[in-house]
Design a protein around this motif. Sequence first.
Motif, PDB file in Angstrom:
ATOM      1  N   THR A   7      37.678  49.002  97.472  1.00 31.40           N
ATOM      2  CA  THR A   7      38.076  50.331  97.005  1.00 31.40           C
ATOM      3  C   THR A   7      38.359  51.197  98.228  1.00 31.40           C
ATOM      4  O   THR A   7      37.542  51.264  99.148  1.00 31.40           O
ATOM      5  N   HIS A  22      39.870  54.431  97.672  1.00 30.43           N
ATOM      6  CA  HIS A  22      39.726  55.830  97.230  1.00 30.43           C
ATOM      7  C   HIS A  22      38.246  56.147  97.232  1.00 30.43           C
ATOM      8  O   HIS A  22      37.549  55.967  96.234  1.00 30.43           O
ATOM      9  N   ILE A  72      34.597  57.940  97.454  1.00 29.74           N
ATOM     10  CA  ILE A  72      33.830  59.165  97.228  1.00 29.74           C
ATOM     11  C   ILE A  72      32.702  59.126  98.241  1.00 29.74           C
ATOM     12  O   ILE A  72      31.824  58.269  98.164  1.00 29.74           O
ATOM     13  N   LYS A  73      32.776  60.033  99.205  1.00 26.01           N
ATOM     14  CA  LYS A  73      31.827  60.001 100.318  1.00 26.01           C
ATOM     15  C   LYS A  73      30.975  61.265 100.304  1.00 26.01           C
ATOM     16  O   LYS A  73      31.286  62.241  99.624  1.00 26.01           O
ATOM     17  N   LEU A  92      27.159  64.462  92.287  1.00 21.34           N
ATOM     18  CA  LEU A  92      28.338  63.669  92.619  1.00 21.34           C
ATOM     19  C   LEU A  92      28.232  62.256  92.038  1.00 21.34           C
ATOM     20  O   LEU A  92      29.204  61.718  91.504  1.00 21.34           O
ATOM     21  N   ILE A  93      27.043  61.681  92.118  1.00 23.21           N
ATOM     22  CA  ILE A  93      26.855  60.335  91.562  1.00 23.21           C
ATOM     23  C   ILE A  93      27.015  60.368  90.048  1.00 23.21           C
ATOM     24  O   ILE A  93      27.642  59.495  89.453  1.00 23.21           O
ATOM     25  N   GLN A  94      26.469  61.412  89.438  1.00 26.26           N
ATOM     26  CA  GLN A  94      26.598  61.497  87.982  1.00 26.26           C
ATOM     27  C   GLN A  94      28.061  61.669  87.571  1.00 26.26           C
ATOM     28  O   GLN A  94      28.545  61.021  86.659  1.00 26.26           O
ATOM     29  N   ARG A  95      28.785  62.528  88.297  1.00 24.17           N
ATOM     30  CA  ARG A  95      30.165  62.812  87.941  1.00 24.17           C
ATOM     31  C   ARG A  95      31.098  61.629  88.248  1.00 24.17           C
ATOM     32  O   ARG A  95      31.998  61.317  87.488  1.00 24.17           O
ATOM     33  N   SER A  96      30.872  60.969  89.368  1.00 30.62           N
ATOM     34  CA  SER A  96      31.809  59.923  89.774  1.00 30.62           C
ATOM     35  C   SER A  96      31.447  58.556  89.197  1.00 30.62           C
ATOM     36  O   SER A  96      32.179  57.602  89.341  1.00 30.62           O
ATOM     37  N   LYS A  97      30.284  58.467  88.521  1.00 31.15           N
ATOM     38  CA  LYS A  97      29.843  57.230  87.853  1.00 31.15           C
ATOM     39  C   LYS A  97      29.775  56.052  88.814  1.00 31.15           C
ATOM     40  O   LYS A  97      30.191  54.952  88.481  1.00 31.15           O
ATOM     41  N   VAL A  98      29.299  56.292  90.021  1.00 30.01           N
ATOM     42  CA  VAL A  98      29.080  55.182  90.943  1.00 30.01           C
ATOM     43  C   VAL A  98      27.571  55.012  91.149  1.00 30.01           C
ATOM     44  O   VAL A  98      26.795  55.885  90.772  1.00 30.01           O
ATOM     45  N   LEU A 158      26.625  56.158  97.244  1.00 29.84           N
ATOM     46  CA  LEU A 158      27.647  56.867  98.011  1.00 29.84           C
ATOM     47  C   LEU A 158      27.486  56.537  99.495  1.00 29.84           C
ATOM     48  O   LEU A 158      26.367  56.594 100.016  1.00 29.84           O
TER      49      LEU A 158
END
Lengths: 316, 228
Positions: free
Chosen positions: B87, B89, B91-92, B105-111, B114
């Motif tokens: 990947t 793209h 999310i850092k 951020l983890i909740q929103r980006s579903k990863v 990070l």
Amino acid sequence: MKKTGFLYDERYLLHDTGPYHPEIPDRLQAIYQGISEAGLLDDLILIKASMPNVKWVEAVHDPEYIHRFEEVCFSGKKTFDYPDNQMCTETFETAMLAVGGILDTADRVMRGEIDNAFCAVRPPGHHAETDRALGFCYFNNVAICARYLTDKWQVKRVGIVDFDVHHGNGTQHIFEQDPKVFYYSIHEHPSFAYPGTGREFETGNSKGHGFTKNSPILPGQGDEEYKHLMERDLFPAFERFDPQVILVSAGFDAHMEDHLADMNLSTDGFSWIMERLVEMAEIYADGKIISVLEGGYNLDRLPELAKNHMEILLQK
Amino acid sequence: MFVNRSMTKKVITIGPDTDIFSARDLMEKHHIRHLPVVREDGCLVGMITDRDLRSVIPYEFSSISGKDHRKTSEQEGLARKIEDVMTTHLIKISPLDTIQDALLLIQRSKVGALPVVDDQNKLQGIISVRDLLRAFINVLGIGEPGTLLCILVEEKVGQLKKIVDAVTEDGISLGSVLVARYWDEKKRAVFCYLLTLNVRDIKKKLVDLGFDLLDPMQWYMDQLPEPD
């Protein structure tokens, strides 16, 4: 009728926790009163407090901790590490006398002088860790007794049942790697009650994996849930483990009228539990069961609870 | 409360031109699911997860070890490189962002994790859901013995002070205090984690002060119950 020992001593009243504490001498007096007024004293073999060989206390607790406890106690401080642990200058000696009395009781059971026993001692023990006093507890009475049985009396399998409303974190931690001692506890769910341990997934580790079992109960539950969980979790576990002696951490604070927690166990519910434990002792342990007082703070209910507890041991 | 205090600093990484089977072996060896892809200069160029790998490693090869497999797959032209499947793209997050930033951020980006990078895009660490849970357990104070109470208070100034004063007067230490929304908008649910077994007196005192103690079975920390 069984030959039942009753460990009680007025010196257990000397541990003074001050005016605002629930773990008070009156608890023991209420227990003694319940047993004596029911006319049971003549049927019992009375056992008095005695000092233990300190090496058995050291078999569980760090020598530095024992020393620190003694120092703090004699220094006249009113608390030991946490405000929960209120103390007076007699606390150390009382705690030692509790251990000594229990070990004496264990000797008598192992020698066959008595069949079983109830030890009405203070302070309680099951929250005490190897190096830390917690939740009114200084020496882990039941843990020291279990270690004494395995080391001195070469008992291969000791089963502990803890029905105090709070999880016995100390006892669990002391034996969680030891397959000779099975620790079972049924208590209010740790998300709602002290001390915050005793979840179902805590099952022991390394060699002791599978020799710890916890049945947490949600607040407000009563007799039916206790029966259901003990039938589901304890009975099959002890059938497999086959304990040679059963030790009981007998706390009466799951009672519906005890306000240190939120359970709804009735007086009859306590009797049901103890009857099953005595039955299991008959099946697996040649009747050898030693019950040791932990919590239980409702002074109005303790006399009857103690009387019933004793009658079940006596099988009168 | 900063990411650099809770992140994992010793990160297992992989180079972009490594083959996918080596990546899978690395993950299995270290029991991890996320591998930051890092160039020789330490800059982060991508992330690869066990899911990414599962979707590019054919099922029939999934049980063969990387070494044997490289041979077979090279012959069959299957040895894809990490840079082809990673990947990019990304999310850092920065080491100086906060735990709350990471949670949201983890909740929103579903990863599940990070990568943590500095201004030069150099990898500094990785922060996973597991790291955040550890931080959250610490915040809740539930590693220490104690008892949780839930107190219902009016939504007005000074309520929390009254509670803290009452607790302090009784010599009880607070492990943590959480204030949560309640279905009744005029009220708040205050969760106090008290480092004591002895809650009988403080419970009575709080009731005497006019607070409602919520029945434990009615506690909701993650949702708002419908009123009766």
